[in-house]
Design a protein around this motif. Structure first.
Motif, PDB file in Angstrom:
ATOM      1  N   CYS A 208       0.708  -1.045  -0.210  1.00 24.49           N
ATOM      2  CA  CYS A 208      -0.123  -0.116  -0.030  1.00 24.49           C
ATOM      3  C   CYS A 208       0.826   1.177  -0.309  1.00 24.49           C
ATOM      4  O   CYS A 208       2.004   1.245   0.614  1.00 24.49           O
TER       5      CYS A 208
ATOM      6  N   ARG B  22       0.411   5.553   0.426  1.00 31.44           N
ATOM      7  CA  ARG B  22      -0.358   6.462   0.812  1.00 31.44           C
ATOM      8  C   ARG B  22      -0.072   7.665  -0.067  1.00 31.44           C
ATOM      9  O   ARG B  22       0.855   7.938  -0.417  1.00 31.44           O
TER      10      ARG B  22
ATOM     11  N   ASP C  23      -1.349  11.480  -1.607  1.00 36.36           N
ATOM     12  CA  ASP C  23      -2.314  12.728  -1.288  1.00 36.36           C
ATOM     13  C   ASP C  23      -1.772  13.886  -2.333  1.00 36.36           C
ATOM     14  O   ASP C  23      -0.572  14.005  -2.443  1.00 36.36           O
TER      15      ASP C  23
ATOM     16  N   GLU D 139      -4.410   5.263   9.363  1.00 31.17           N
ATOM     17  CA  GLU D 139      -4.837   6.719   9.632  1.00 31.17           C
ATOM     18  C   GLU D 139      -6.177   6.659  10.015  1.00 31.17           C
ATOM     19  O   GLU D 139      -6.861   7.495  10.287  1.00 31.17           O
TER      20      GLU D 139
ATOM     21  N   SER E  38      -9.567   4.304  -1.046  1.00 26.42           N
ATOM     22  CA  SER E  38      -8.465   3.306  -1.689  1.00 26.42           C
ATOM     23  C   SER E  38      -8.994   2.408  -2.797  1.00 26.42           C
ATOM     24  O   SER E  38     -10.117   2.332  -3.201  1.00 26.42           O
TER      25      SER E  38
ATOM     26  N   LYS F 251      -4.039   4.430  -1.225  1.00 25.60           N
ATOM     27  CA  LYS F 251      -4.839   4.802  -0.079  1.00 25.60           C
ATOM     28  C   LYS F 251      -4.715   6.523   0.073  1.00 25.60           C
ATOM     29  O   LYS F 251      -3.556   6.905  -0.075  1.00 25.60           O
TER      30      LYS F 251
ATOM     31  N   PRO G  18      -6.217  10.073   1.850  1.00 32.18           N
ATOM     32  CA  PRO G  18      -6.077  10.825   3.206  1.00 32.18           C
ATOM     33  C   PRO G  18      -7.277  10.184   3.972  1.00 32.18           C
ATOM     34  O   PRO G  18      -8.433   9.777   3.439  1.00 32.18           O
TER      35      PRO G  18
END
Length: 125
Positions: free
Chosen positions: A61, A63, A65, A93, A98, A112, A114
């Motif tokens: 995964c 993250r 943003d 988080e 996702s 994924k 936020p």
């Protein structure tokens, strides 16, 4: 970091650079290892031509943003990859959007976004 055993090193580097925006940070020729920077994380690719009897892992995964599903789809399209549906899933988080897809060698990737709600809090006791 995550280490993936790969058969086509150049193809996998191209995919992770072009589709996911990673960049090669370091190469160790002696052990056939390439380290790609993925934000604050590293993705290690190690050459392995041995036949696989199963997957390298369940999934990895990243993250991301901002989390922009149309941009993700546009980045994957040249590789013939159609990602799954965007869903809310729980992670470190908390709950957040996702999307899953497989890289060119069949490793399952999750991107994924936020968190939209905080993580669960354990009660002392």
């Amino acid at each position: 970091h995550v280490v993936l055993r790969v058969r086509d090193m150049e193809g996998m580097i191209r995919f992770y650079e072009q589709a996911l925006g990673c960049h090669v940070e370091r190469q160790l020729e002696k052990i056939q290892l390439v380290q790609l920077r993925a934000g604050a994380c590293l993705l290690d690719l190690v050459k392995n031509d041995a036949p696989r009897t199963g997957p390298n892992m369940d999934h990895l995964c990243f993250r991301v943003d901002p989390f922009d599903p149309p941009a993700i789809q546009r980045a994957l399209q040249p590789f013939g990859i159609v990602p799954g549906d965007v869903m809310q899933r729980y992670g470190a988080e908390g709950d957040g959007p996702s999307i899953y897809f497989d890289d060119p060698e069949g490793n399952q990737i999750e991107l994924k976004g936020p968190a939209t709600s905080p993580p669960l809090q354990r009660k002392a006791g």
